[in-house]
Design a protein around this motif. Structure first.
Motif, mmCIF file in Angstrom:
data_model
loop_
_atom_site.group_PDB
_atom_site.id
_atom_site.type_symbol
_atom_site.label_atom_id
_atom_site.label_comp_id
_atom_site.label_asym_id
_atom_site.label_seq_id
_atom_site.Cartn_x
_atom_site.Cartn_y
_atom_site.Cartn_z
ATOM 1 N N GLY A 1 0.811 -1.210 0.000
ATOM 2 C CA GLY A 1 0.000 0.000 0.000
ATOM 3 C C GLY A 1 0.846 1.261 0.000
ATOM 4 N N ASN A 2 1.883 1.263 0.808
ATOM 5 C CA ASN A 2 2.749 2.431 0.876
ATOM 6 C C ASN A 2 3.473 2.668 -0.444
ATOM 7 N N ALA A 3 3.932 1.589 -1.081
ATOM 8 C CA ALA A 3 4.601 1.721 -2.382
ATOM 9 C C ALA A 3 3.657 2.303 -3.424
ATOM 10 N N VAL A 4 2.388 1.850 -3.421
ATOM 11 C CA VAL A 4 1.411 2.390 -4.367
ATOM 12 C C VAL A 4 1.160 3.868 -4.089
ATOM 13 N N GLU A 5 1.041 4.217 -2.801
ATOM 14 C CA GLU A 5 0.840 5.622 -2.435
ATOM 15 C C GLU A 5 1.949 6.496 -3.012
ATOM 16 N N TRP A 6 3.207 6.056 -2.827
ATOM 17 C CA TRP A 6 4.323 6.886 -3.262
ATOM 18 C C TRP A 6 4.558 6.794 -4.761
ATOM 19 N N TYR A 7 4.158 5.702 -5.375
ATOM 20 C CA TYR A 7 4.175 5.639 -6.840
ATOM 21 C C TYR A 7 3.283 6.748 -7.401
ATOM 22 N N ASP A 8 2.062 6.847 -6.881
ATOM 23 C CA ASP A 8 1.132 7.868 -7.364
ATOM 24 C C ASP A 8 1.670 9.275 -7.112
ATOM 25 N N TRP A 9 2.268 9.460 -5.931
ATOM 26 C CA TRP A 9 2.782 10.792 -5.573
ATOM 27 C C TRP A 9 3.923 11.209 -6.495
ATOM 28 N N ALA B 1 7.621 4.539 -10.251
ATOM 29 C CA ALA B 1 7.116 5.709 -10.971
ATOM 30 C C ALA B 1 8.127 6.196 -11.997
ATOM 31 N N SER B 2 9.385 6.230 -11.600
ATOM 32 C CA SER B 2 10.440 6.646 -12.518
ATOM 33 C C SER B 2 10.542 5.689 -13.700
ATOM 34 N N GLY B 3 10.470 4.380 -13.422
ATOM 35 C CA GLY B 3 10.593 3.389 -14.480
ATOM 36 C C GLY B 3 9.444 3.445 -15.471
ATOM 37 N N ALA C 1 7.472 6.040 -16.079
ATOM 38 C CA ALA C 1 7.568 7.291 -16.835
ATOM 39 C C ALA C 1 8.652 7.202 -17.902
ATOM 40 N N ALA C 2 9.812 6.644 -17.533
ATOM 41 C CA ALA C 2 10.912 6.521 -18.495
ATOM 42 C C ALA C 2 10.536 5.598 -19.646
ATOM 43 N N ALA C 3 9.838 4.496 -19.354
ATOM 44 C CA ALA C 3 9.431 3.554 -20.399
ATOM 45 C C ALA C 3 8.462 4.208 -21.377
ATOM 46 N N LEU C 4 7.542 4.992 -20.871
ATOM 47 C CA LEU C 4 6.581 5.659 -21.745
ATOM 48 C C LEU C 4 7.261 6.708 -22.620
ATOM 49 N N VAL C 5 8.145 7.493 -22.010
ATOM 50 C CA VAL C 5 8.827 8.549 -22.760
ATOM 51 C C VAL C 5 9.691 7.959 -23.872
ATOM 52 N N SER C 6 10.351 6.833 -23.600
ATOM 53 C CA SER C 6 11.220 6.217 -24.595
ATOM 54 C C SER C 6 10.443 5.463 -25.672
ATOM 55 N N THR C 7 9.205 5.044 -25.356
ATOM 56 C CA THR C 7 8.397 4.269 -26.297
ATOM 57 C C THR C 7 7.506 5.144 -27.166
ATOM 58 N N LEU C 8 6.891 6.150 -26.560
ATOM 59 C CA LEU C 8 5.945 7.010 -27.269
ATOM 60 C C LEU C 8 6.629 8.272 -27.779
ATOM 61 N N GLY C 9 6.108 8.819 -28.830
ATOM 62 C CA GLY C 9 6.617 10.093 -29.322
ATOM 63 C C GLY C 9 6.086 11.241 -28.491
ATOM 64 N N ASP C 10 6.651 12.439 -28.720
ATOM 65 C CA ASP C 10 6.221 13.612 -27.952
ATOM 66 C C ASP C 10 4.736 13.888 -28.131
ATOM 67 N N GLY C 11 4.243 13.704 -29.343
ATOM 68 C CA GLY C 11 2.825 13.954 -29.584
ATOM 69 C C GLY C 11 1.930 13.036 -28.792
ATOM 70 N N GLN C 12 2.295 11.760 -28.713
ATOM 71 C CA GLN C 12 1.499 10.802 -27.952
ATOM 72 C C GLN C 12 1.606 11.051 -26.455
ATOM 73 N N MET C 13 2.805 11.401 -25.984
ATOM 74 C CA MET C 13 2.964 11.697 -24.561
ATOM 75 C C MET C 13 2.149 12.929 -24.176
ATOM 76 N N THR D 1 19.030 7.105 -9.640
ATOM 77 C CA THR D 1 18.280 5.851 -9.635
ATOM 78 C C THR D 1 19.073 4.731 -8.969
ATOM 79 N N ILE D 2 20.359 4.617 -9.308
ATOM 80 C CA ILE D 2 21.217 3.587 -8.711
ATOM 81 C C ILE D 2 21.328 3.808 -7.203
ATOM 82 N N ALA D 3 21.531 5.053 -6.814
ATOM 83 C CA ALA D 3 21.677 5.365 -5.390
ATOM 84 C C ALA D 3 20.399 5.068 -4.625
ATOM 85 N N LEU D 4 19.241 5.316 -5.246
ATOM 86 C CA LEU D 4 17.974 5.052 -4.572
ATOM 87 C C LEU D 4 17.766 3.554 -4.361
ATOM 88 N N ALA D 5 18.135 2.739 -5.353
ATOM 89 C CA ALA D 5 18.036 1.283 -5.194
ATOM 90 C C ALA D 5 18.979 0.798 -4.094
#
Length: 447
Positions: free
Chosen positions: A44-52, A192-194, A196-208, A302-306
């Motif tokens: 639950g806490n992970a989902v909360e902070w994912y959304d945040w 959340a970072s992962g 977002a990064a996956a969407l940005v790298s997969t979709l074009g600017d127009g789709q994002m 990202t590495i430091a956070l893991a």
């Protein structure tokens, strides 16, 4: 005293929910199914902070659709600033007080289910926010409302999950259970970072710009339902005696325990500033002051956070064995002495930033891994959640939430070198508080 394994035949049965204890059973013992308890709090806490954090990572796309630069309406830039920089942190103390009171009056499990549904609903509201082009000024109003609800939920989540985690721990394991507060927080941030990064790298600017930025928030709403289902099956940690007693008022913790409330502020001030500096602001600080490449800064962060997430259980177990004070002083005095040399040693290389960030994460673990346990051990069970929630969230809003802005302000005024000293001084102040704290690791928790 009634034997746990052979309850009195005349003892009345408990509620139909199997985790609830029956009358006459021992209520000072930690709940059964500790892994289920950890899962309920952590998922639950992970989902909360994912959304945040999803909002933070996608703020640029949201602003382009909801807060256009040229709208002809002076309310829009005002609402934009209010929504992005103030609303969430402003509402966290309110959430800590209100949801903490729910946890103290109706049980920890009730508060946990409310907070995750609140976060799921607010996440869905962000995902469905109309564009400014479609509805005008109503678009930023809807987004501000969503951020209000998110801030309320996050503030309440800490109050409820802190008490739930610590009260779920068995003897000699409160520090270990406490550490999962920041394990799950880091997991949510990384997810959340992962995404977002996956969407940005997969979709074009127009789709994002068009629909891609909405996907993480709809996903967050769906994940909230999973967290809700897990939490509904968790064991209520508030004892039968506490549930039967007179319910505390909204401000009982502040009114009857003012010293403890101030103590939470002192414990938290240095820790929250160091946490937001090292986990959120450091990549930006390195870009502004050391000229490091933005992409390198994000990868290093990202590495430091893991690495930070993996350290938390180690810190919790050490505190269970050697006490809370040694770890708190390791953090506080470590940052007081090393903040300035660490931040001044930042160079323009990836290795330099990663080394500084990981060094800070080691020190920071002395605070984050046990803050939930330390806070919970300050207050009696009757007002524990609200007692923690309000002063903690208020201190985070004042010192943690403002860390990036204070650092940027120092830079803009030509005094960037003062920011490390600001961190060091506040951590020194908290260290004085830690020195005066009684050791509570091996004392029985009031239930």
């Amino acid at each position: 005293m009634t034997d746990r394994t052979s309850p009195s035949p005349s003892a009345p049965s408990g509620p139909p929910d199997p985790p609830e204890p029956v009358a006459g059973a021992l209520t000072t013992a930690p709940p059964r199914r500790p892994l289920r308890q950890l899962l309920a709090a952590s998922v639950g806490n992970a989902v909360e902070w994912y959304d945040w954090y999803a909002y933070t990572f996608l703020a640029t796309y949201i602003a382009g659709q909801v807060f256009p630069k040229s709208s002809g309406n002076s309310l829009v830039p005002l609402l934009s600033t209010f929504a992005v920089f103030a609303v969430g942190f402003f509402m966290r103390p309110v959430g800590g007080l209100l949801m903490g009171a729910v946890a103290d009056r109706h049980g920890r499990r009730a508060a946990l289910t409310v907070t995750i549904l609140l976060m799921g609903g607010s996440s869905l509201l962000v995902g469905l926010t109309p564009t400014y082009a479609a509805v005008g000024v109503l678009a930023p109003v809807v987004l501000v409302l969503a951020r209000l609800l998110q801030g309320l939920s996050v503030g309440g989540e800490f109050a409820a999950s802190t008490t739930f985690l610590v009260e779920s721990a068995g003897p000699g394991r409160r520090g270990l259970f406490s550490s999962f507060q920041y394990v799950s927080t880091s997991a949510g941030q990384l997810a959340a970072s992962g995404v977002a990064a996956a969407l940005v790298s997969t979709l074009g600017d127009g789709q994002m710009d068009g629909w891609g930025w909405r996907v993480p928030f709809v996903l967050g709403a769906l994940l909230s339902l999973v967290g809700f289902w897990i939490r509904r099956g968790a064991y209520e940690t508030r004892s039968a005696e506490q549930r039967a007693a007179e319910r505390p008022g909204l401000f009982d913790a502040l009114r009857h325990h003012p010293r403890e409330s101030l103590l939470i502020c002192g414990i938290t001030a240095g820790g929250t500033l160091a946490y937001y500096t090292w986990t959120s602001y450091l990549p930006t600080y390195a870009e502004l002051n050391a000229g490091i490449d933005k992409a390198d800064a994000l990868v290093a962060g990202t590495i430091a956070l893991a690495f930070f997430a993996l350290l938390q259980p180690v810190g919790g177990m050490l505190s269970d064995r050697f006490g809370r004070k040694p770890l708190l002083l390791f953090f506080g005095l470590g940052f007081a002495l090393l903040s300035v040399p660490l931040l001044r040693s930042l160079g323009s290389s990836f290795a330099s930033l990663l080394l500084v960030q990981c060094a800070g994460m080691v020190l920071l673990t002395g605070f984050t891994s046990i803050s939930a346990a330390v806070n919970a051990e300050v207050f009696p069970a009757r007002v524990r959640a609200a007692g923690i929630g309000f002063p903690y969230s208020l201190t985070v809003a004042v010192f943690g939430g403002t860390a990036p802005y204070v650092g940027t302000l120092f830079k803009e005024t030509g005094h960037a070198g003062l920011f490390p000293w600001y961190v060091a001084v506040l951590c020194l102040v908290s260290s004085v508080v830690y020195l005066r704290l009684p050791e509570s690791a091996h004392k029985e928790l009031d239930r």
